[in-house]
Enzyme design. Structure first.
Site, PDB file in Angstrom:
ATOM      1  N   ASP A   1       0.524  -0.354  -7.008  1.00 42.40           N
ATOM      2  CA  ASP A   1       1.990  -0.217  -6.699  1.00 42.40           C
ATOM      3  C   ASP A   1       2.998  -0.298  -8.064  1.00 42.40           C
ATOM      4  OD1 ASP A   1       4.129   0.396  -5.038  1.00 42.40           O
ATOM      5  OD2 ASP A   1       4.177  -1.669  -4.209  1.00 42.40           O
TER       6      ASP A   1
ATOM      7  N   HIS B   1       3.565   7.855 -12.047  1.00 48.29           N
ATOM      8  CA  HIS B   1       2.256   8.336 -11.499  1.00 48.29           C
ATOM      9  C   HIS B   1       1.157   8.757 -12.288  1.00 48.29           C
ATOM     10  CE1 HIS B   1       4.305   7.557  -7.564  1.00 48.29           C
ATOM     11  NE2 HIS B   1       4.708   8.401  -7.554  1.00 48.29           N
TER      12      HIS B   1
ATOM     13  N   LEU C   1     -21.152   2.412  -9.115  1.00 52.74           N
ATOM     14  CA  LEU C   1     -19.952   1.939  -8.203  1.00 52.74           C
ATOM     15  C   LEU C   1     -19.707   3.135  -7.315  1.00 52.74           C
ATOM     16  CD1 LEU C   1     -17.268   0.200  -8.093  1.00 52.74           C
ATOM     17  CD2 LEU C   1     -16.485   1.787  -9.881  1.00 52.74           C
TER      18      LEU C   1
ATOM     19  N   ARG D   1      -2.792  -6.481  -5.134  1.00 49.39           N
ATOM     20  CA  ARG D   1      -1.764  -5.849  -5.073  1.00 49.39           C
ATOM     21  C   ARG D   1      -0.602  -5.938  -6.452  1.00 49.39           C
ATOM     22  NH1 ARG D   1       2.191  -3.467  -0.313  1.00 49.39           N
ATOM     23  NH2 ARG D   1       3.468  -2.105  -1.641  1.00 49.39           N
TER      24      ARG D   1
ATOM     25  N   ARG E   1       2.969  -7.570   0.441  1.00 48.31           N
ATOM     26  CA  ARG E   1       2.772  -7.240   1.676  1.00 48.31           C
ATOM     27  C   ARG E   1       1.551  -6.197   1.684  1.00 48.31           C
ATOM     28  NH1 ARG E   1       7.918  -5.014   0.456  1.00 48.31           N
ATOM     29  NH2 ARG E   1       8.071  -2.807  -0.238  1.00 48.31           N
TER      30      ARG E   1
HETATM   31  C1  IPE Z   1       1.815   1.449  -0.614  1.00 47.75           C
HETATM   32  O1  IPE Z   1       2.676   1.564  -1.479  1.00 47.75           O
HETATM   33  C2  IPE Z   1       0.803   2.619  -0.510  1.00 47.75           C
HETATM   34  C3  IPE Z   1       0.121   2.875  -2.066  1.00 47.75           C
HETATM   35  C4  IPE Z   1       0.028   2.114  -2.898  1.00 47.75           C
HETATM   36  C5  IPE Z   1      -0.598   4.191  -2.102  1.00 47.75           C
HETATM   37  P1  IPE Z   1       4.193   1.696  -1.040  1.00 47.75           P
HETATM   38  O2  IPE Z   1       5.090   1.735  -2.434  1.00 47.75           O
HETATM   39  O3  IPE Z   1       4.219   3.151  -0.336  1.00 47.75           O
HETATM   40  O4  IPE Z   1       4.612   0.643  -0.039  1.00 47.75           O
HETATM   41  P2  IPE Z   1       5.770   0.003   0.193  1.00 47.75           P
HETATM   42  O5  IPE Z   1       6.689   1.300   1.165  1.00 47.75           O
HETATM   43  O6  IPE Z   1       6.563  -0.637  -0.774  1.00 47.75           O
HETATM   44  O7  IPE Z   1       5.318  -1.008   1.226  1.00 47.75           O
HETATM   45  C1  IPE Z   2       2.446   3.295  -6.120  1.00 45.78           C
HETATM   46  O1  IPE Z   2       3.552   3.341  -6.873  1.00 45.78           O
HETATM   47  C2  IPE Z   2       1.952   4.698  -5.997  1.00 45.78           C
HETATM   48  C3  IPE Z   2       2.093   5.416  -4.785  1.00 45.78           C
HETATM   49  C4  IPE Z   2       2.597   4.844  -3.572  1.00 45.78           C
HETATM   50  C5  IPE Z   2       1.530   6.675  -4.482  1.00 45.78           C
HETATM   51  P1  IPE Z   2       4.900   3.615  -6.057  1.00 45.78           P
HETATM   52  O2  IPE Z   2       5.323   5.185  -6.279  1.00 45.78           O
HETATM   53  O3  IPE Z   2       5.100   3.246  -4.909  1.00 45.78           O
HETATM   54  O4  IPE Z   2       6.149   2.829  -7.069  1.00 45.78           O
HETATM   55  P2  IPE Z   2       7.234   1.941  -6.753  1.00 45.78           P
HETATM   56  O5  IPE Z   2       6.727   0.878  -5.923  1.00 45.78           O
HETATM   57  O6  IPE Z   2       8.626   2.773  -6.214  1.00 45.78           O
HETATM   58  O7  IPE Z   2       7.681   1.421  -8.024  1.00 45.78           O
HETATM   59 MG    MG Z   3       5.758   1.186  -4.051  1.00 44.14          MG
END
Ligand code: IPE
Ligand code: IPE
Ligand code: MG
Length: 247
Positions: free
Chosen positions: A21, A38, A132, A189, A195
């Protein structure tokens, strides 16, 4: 001393799961679009996959796209799907050299056709690897997985192939997407969010949880080793007392 050198080699978790995340926030720090984050997240994936292989982790599950992520702006979803195809195309040879196997969990049929085909191609190509196992969670959510499992179990009960009294933890395990792997001992995480976001709810019943403020594109294998070092210094009691564990 490096965290890698501090690890106890016979207590490496068999299965590590990571909620990757913080890509969007990482991009925003430099005034860039979320997609830029990304793209840079791929470097972190490369490093962590290599690191997990080096220390003998057997399964590494990466939460790459959740059921809920379909609600993001179409441009971002399209960019993520495109990136997935590109990364699998570019990295499969290297993964093969590193003896990595690929698996996917989630509602794979909901992914665009070209993504499904690229995944199938890569899984097939890496099928004889013995190192792996990299597990990508795509269009995955735990409530979806559990609901699907319940539906399939109910069908078997209806057909008289399963008795309701036979439904236990082990049977439930067999109906999960993760049936071929042990539960993760460690869930990490990144990005400071504390969460679970609908990830592996069944499988993390007794996992150790590790939250780090680092944003995913900045995450590297040394960070993984640090998390595993922390894990190795915890006492996993599984409901028992400390004293019982000692004796
Ligand atoms: C969780 O991250 C999903 C992935 C890492 C693929 P999100 O960024 O989507 O989660 P929330 O919305 O903050 O809970
Ligand atoms: C995680 O990073 C990647 C995916 C959920 C695909 P985010 O895109 O959720 O990035 P933030 O949490 O908004 O910074
Ligand atoms: Mg996120």
């Amino acid at each position: 001393m490096l965290f890698k050198d501090k690890l106890i080699s016979d207590r490496i978790p068999k299965h590590v799961a990571i909620i990757m995340d913080g890509n969007g926030r990482w991009a925003a720090q430099s005034g860039n679009e979320r997609t830029f984050g990304h793209e840079h997240g791929v470097e972190a994936v490369r490093s962590v996959v290599a690191g997990a292989g080096e220390i003998g982790v057997q399964y590494l599950t990466l939460y790459a796209f959740s059921t809920e992520n379909w609600s993001r702006p179409k441009d971002e979803v399209d960019a993520l799907m495109g990136l997935l195809v590109q990364v699998i195309s570019d990295e499969t040879d290297e993964l093969q050299k590193s003896n990595v196997r690929l698996r996917v969990i989630g509602d794979i049929k909901s992914l665009p056709q070209n993504v499904q085909e690229k995944l199938a191609w890569s899984i097939e190509k890496l099928n004889s690897s013995t190192g792996l196992t990299l597990v990508l969670a795509l269009s995955y959510s735990s409530k979806w997985e559990i609901t699907e499992a319940v539906k399939r179990i109910a069908e078997q009960v209806k057909l008289g192939k399963i008795e309701p009294s036979e439904i236990d933890n082990e049977l439930m395990d067999r109906f999960m997407n993760t049936s071929e792997m042990p539960d993760p001992e460690l869930l990490i995480r990144t990005s400071g969010e504390c969460r679970i976001s609908n990830f592996l709810l069944w499988q993390i019943a007794y996992s150790e949880l590790y939250f780090t403020p680092k944003l995913w594109p900045d995450y590297r294998k040394e960070d993984l080793f640090e998390a595993i070092y922390d894990f190795q210094n915890r006492e996993r009691r599984f409901g028992k007392t400390s004293q019982q564990l000692v004796s």
